[in-house]
Design an enzyme around this catalytic site. Sequence first.
Site, PDB file in Angstrom:
ATOM      1  N   ASP A 160      11.714  -0.069   0.713  1.00 56.36           N
ATOM      2  CA  ASP A 160      11.297   0.800  -0.389  1.00 56.36           C
ATOM      3  C   ASP A 160      10.174   0.142  -1.191  1.00 56.36           C
ATOM      4  OD1 ASP A 160      11.162   2.471  -2.671  1.00 56.36           O
ATOM      5  OD2 ASP A 160      13.279   2.977  -2.477  1.00 56.36           O
TER       6      ASP A 160
ATOM      7  N   ASP B  48       8.534   4.239   1.901  1.00 54.13           N
ATOM      8  CA  ASP B  48       8.406   5.599   1.390  1.00 54.13           C
ATOM      9  C   ASP B  48       7.118   5.818   0.609  1.00 54.13           C
ATOM     10  OD1 ASP B  48       9.362   3.768  -0.432  1.00 54.13           O
ATOM     11  OD2 ASP B  48      10.865   5.085  -1.313  1.00 54.13           O
ATOM     12  N   HIS B  49       6.574   4.747   0.057  1.00 56.98           N
ATOM     13  CA  HIS B  49       5.372   4.817  -0.778  1.00 56.98           C
ATOM     14  C   HIS B  49       4.958   3.390  -1.104  1.00 56.98           C
ATOM     15  CE1 HIS B  49       8.163   3.683  -3.916  1.00 56.98           C
ATOM     16  NE2 HIS B  49       8.885   4.757  -3.657  1.00 56.98           N
TER      17      HIS B  49
ATOM     18  N   HIS C 129       8.806  -2.398  -9.663  1.00 62.93           N
ATOM     19  CA  HIS C 129       8.927  -1.648 -10.912  1.00 62.93           C
ATOM     20  C   HIS C 129       9.040  -2.586 -12.108  1.00 62.93           C
ATOM     21  CE1 HIS C 129       8.986   2.490  -9.717  1.00 62.93           C
ATOM     22  NE2 HIS C 129       9.999   2.333  -8.874  1.00 62.93           N
TER      23      HIS C 129
ATOM     24  N   ASP D 174      11.091  -2.471  -4.148  1.00 60.76           N
ATOM     25  CA  ASP D 174      10.847  -1.432  -5.142  1.00 60.76           C
ATOM     26  C   ASP D 174      11.336  -1.875  -6.512  1.00 60.76           C
ATOM     27  OD1 ASP D 174      10.086   1.535  -5.571  1.00 60.76           O
ATOM     28  OD2 ASP D 174      12.113   1.436  -6.401  1.00 60.76           O
TER      29      ASP D 174
ATOM     30  N   THR E 278      10.843   8.317  -4.178  1.00 62.11           N
ATOM     31  CA  THR E 278      11.775   7.771  -3.191  1.00 62.11           C
ATOM     32  C   THR E 278      12.573   8.834  -2.451  1.00 62.11           C
ATOM     33  OG1 THR E 278      11.957   5.688  -4.391  1.00 62.11           O
ATOM     34  CG2 THR E 278      13.778   6.257  -2.923  1.00 62.11           C
TER      35      THR E 278
END
Length: 413
Positions: A41, A244-245, A201, A197, A77
């Site tokens: 992720d 996912d990104h 963040h 992820d 997500t």
Amino acid sequence: MMSCRFLLAAIAACLLCACSATLSSATPGGDAPTLLLVSLDGVHPDMLGRGDTPHLDRLAREGVRAAWMQPSYPALTFPNHYTLVTGLRPDRHGMVHNAMYDDDLGAFALKDRDAVGDGRWWGGEPLWVTAERAGLPTATMFWPGSEAPVQGVRPTRWYPYEDGLALEVRIDRVLGWLSEPAATRPRLATLYFEHPDHAGHGYGPDSPQLHAALRDVDAAIGDLLSAIAARGLRDRVNLVIVSDHGMAPVPAGQVVAVEDMVDPADAQVVSTGQVVGFRPRPGREAAAAAALLGAHARYDCWRREALPARWQYGQHPRVPPIVCQMHVGWDAVPRANLARRPDRTRGSHGYDPAAPEMRAIFIAHGPAFRSGTELPGFDNVDVYPLLARLLDVEPAEHDGDARTLLPALRDDR
């Protein structure tokens, strides 16, 4: 002449039996490879090849890698994980955001276990449903949608998401599945790592914390690969690794209070972050539109039916009537959250999928894949038809192009 025809008929019957035997070897009880789909992720292609990911780099070098993979809109997500396993855009499968509102179902949030486990939120047909209906056992170590009975079907084995579950526990469970006899071994298995992820963040995409998370996840993948080799399973696993990104830096102070975007008396907030959704309150539609629609210094807003066509978004009824897209590097949060926001660079995604910062990874390795192959960038809806082909199941309706990833395969016919 008659005897010739009988001879030809007998040969044809033998060939038909041989074909049937070959086909049955790929059905339950056969020894066909397992497809292991792994998500990292929030990993951007630029995070690879800089010293933190030696095992991933080796897989990319020896197998197939894409220059980049573009997420679907919105670059979040749940929408993109579900797109990867359905081949449908979020606007079609209904997982249109991590936070949504449905007139019949109410509110959805990714931490709401009841909503996440309610199959009515999840449209389309995820790959494990297709596989299960074809008699192929599946197992999911966390994947959005796998906790719900989609169309009344769950994976043979699945686990509710457990944030922070030890890496070695995840790896051991997957290794256990891969080591089972052919009759019970999953033909499709998934594995998910949230660690990059979370670090991105909290501290930004080039932070020491993200570098450390990448090293930890890469080491876990290295342990998985070593155990697969030690158990003689290399020819029984096709490995596909995706994200996912990507992730963009958000400098301290680059945040907008949603209450400054529109008066709460005029519109209800459906979602915050980077794709900000609003529902004008009854009788206040004109006031909400006047405050929101159009270009702004840090964001742009549209009615859902007028969103940019390239996003292929806005037809599903769960898309809010007004959608605002934050510019890269800016967030929108409730004013009450501003005081809790740390005074440092952090990371965000959910920006325009065409932004280079949002690009995702694609790596594939195993008996089905070519060696030393690099593909140009492609759209993430194209992953699904490849996965269905690897399982030898008829794909459900989808938005992908099966031709895109044919060059990744040894047999690309």
